[in-house]
Motif scaffolding. Structure first.
Motif, PDB file in Angstrom:
ATOM      1  N   MET A 270      -9.625 -55.454 -37.031  1.00 51.61           N
ATOM      2  CA  MET A 270     -10.836 -55.122 -37.849  1.00 51.61           C
ATOM      3  C   MET A 270     -11.430 -54.107 -37.022  1.00 51.61           C
ATOM      4  O   MET A 270     -12.433 -53.152 -37.715  1.00 51.61           O
TER       5      MET A 270
ATOM      6  N   MET B 180     -10.489 -50.690 -37.405  1.00 50.19           N
ATOM      7  CA  MET B 180     -10.486 -49.963 -38.718  1.00 50.19           C
ATOM      8  C   MET B 180     -12.254 -49.704 -38.938  1.00 50.19           C
ATOM      9  O   MET B 180     -12.454 -48.691 -39.400  1.00 50.19           O
TER      10      MET B 180
ATOM     11  N   ARG C 156     -13.172 -46.180 -37.383  1.00 47.36           N
ATOM     12  CA  ARG C 156     -12.848 -45.219 -38.129  1.00 47.36           C
ATOM     13  C   ARG C 156     -13.588 -44.862 -39.461  1.00 47.36           C
ATOM     14  O   ARG C 156     -13.455 -43.681 -39.959  1.00 47.36           O
TER      15      ARG C 156
ATOM     16  N   LYS D 263     -21.058 -48.441 -40.799  1.00 45.50           N
ATOM     17  CA  LYS D 263     -20.316 -48.756 -39.590  1.00 45.50           C
ATOM     18  C   LYS D 263     -21.240 -49.601 -38.820  1.00 45.50           C
ATOM     19  O   LYS D 263     -20.842 -50.684 -38.197  1.00 45.50           O
TER      20      LYS D 263
END
Length: 334
Positions: free
Chosen positions: A133, A136, A139, A146
């Motif tokens: 996670m 991910m 990115r 984010k």
């Protein structure tokens, strides 16, 4: 019995004899005192003393003789009479109950050990998707999204880490390795973990490591510092957290000072108690009351003294005093 009684009363008997002999000697030496009268007086007083002695002997030893006779009769009865069926049933029942309790305790211990192993296994299993996670999240192009996801990921990560160390605490003696640890490496790694949270809150660090080494276990020291830094970041406004180390009395001292909400003086003695959160911020449902408790437990095993100084609304200072090398030598030689 009579011998014991005479031995216990020997001082009074000797006093009486000495007084009588003294009277006779005085009568013999002094011609004005009739010796025959003194001998007669000695005779009468001796008879009175013997009668008094016999009476007192029977009166004072009557209760003791009754106790001895009772003990003898009880011993004779217990030897002569066999154990009754009722007593046999009671004894057998108590023996069976003790065995059942022992068996139940062993089963409960095995169940707890099994649950602990299962929980540790589950935590390790959860860490795998948690790591994926994080990759991910890294990115994601939207910085706002984010940041929020990273913060929530960090909360889960810290809670899992706390649970993992909580299960390991009872067996910490089997898991420590004392060496000269690098404080800079440990502190910077922990700050890096909290980096996204610190950026979000506008918190910086003022680091002054005059003493770069400390005698401790790197893994458990990281856990202690992690709990203190997590609280400092969580409860501080935008400001700098000061971290400094130095030598004092041939011991390494590490201080972590924040400008957060502080701790109420009445709460200071209880902050290391299991499950204690706060009396001033009791509505804070996010606090678990386990972080500082576990940190203190780990510090005690590492012979680290933790001192807290705080003022409500003005911040908190944690001082970690590391042991000297000979302290561990004494512990291992015992």
């Amino acid at each position: 019995m009579i011998r014991k009684y005479i031995v216990e009363r020997r001082s009074w008997i000797l006093l009486f004899i000495i007084l009588q002999l003294l009277i006779l000697v005085c009568a013999y030496v002094d011609s004005t005192i009739p010796l025959r009268s003194m001998i007669y007086l000695f005779y009468l007083s001796s008879i009175i003393f013997i009668i008094h002695f016999v009476i007192r002997y029977h009166k004072e030893t009557r209760f003791i003789r009754s106790l001895e006779e009772r003990d003898i009769s009880l011993d004779t009865t217990s030897m002569a009479e066999p154990e009754s069926p009722f007593e046999k049933v009671i004894e057998k029942s108590m023996t069976n109950q003790a065995e059942l309790l022992k068996h139940a305790a062993m089963n409960n211990r095995m169940i707890l050990e099994h649950e602990k192993d299962e929980l540790l296994s589950w935590i390790h299993e959860v860490k795998t998707p948690l790591t994926a996670m994080r990759l991910m999240i890294d990115r994601i192009q939207d910085e706002g999204m984010k940041t929020h996801l990273t913060y929530e990921w960090l909360r889960i990560h810290l809670l899992l880490d706390q649970q993992l160390h909580q299960r390991r605490i009872p067996f910490i003696e089997n898991d420590i390795y004392i060496e000269n640890t690098d404080l800079e490496t440990i502190i910077f790694d922990e700050i890096k973990t909290l980096q996204s949270w610190c950026i979000q809150k506008g918190i910086g660090f003022d680091i002054q490591l005059d003493e770069p080494k400390a005698l401790s276990d790197a893994k458990w020291l990281s856990f202690i510092i992690r709990q203190i830094l997590t609280n400092a970041v969580k409860y501080s406004p935008p400001s700098d957290i000061v971290i400094k180390s130095y030598q004092r009395n041939q011991q390494t001292i590490l201080e972590i000072i924040d400008n957060g909400r502080g701790i109420d003086p009445k709460d200071l003695p209880r902050i290391f108690d299991k499950g204690f959160t706060s009396t001033t911020m009791h509505q804070d449902s996010a606090a678990t009351g386990m972080g500082l408790y576990l940190a203190q437990k780990a510090a005690q095993s590492l012979l680290i003294r933790v001192h807290v100084k705080s003022e409500l609304g003005a911040g908190t200072a944690f001082t970690l005093t590391f042991p000297q090398r000979n302290a561990f030598v004494r512990i291992t030689s015992m």
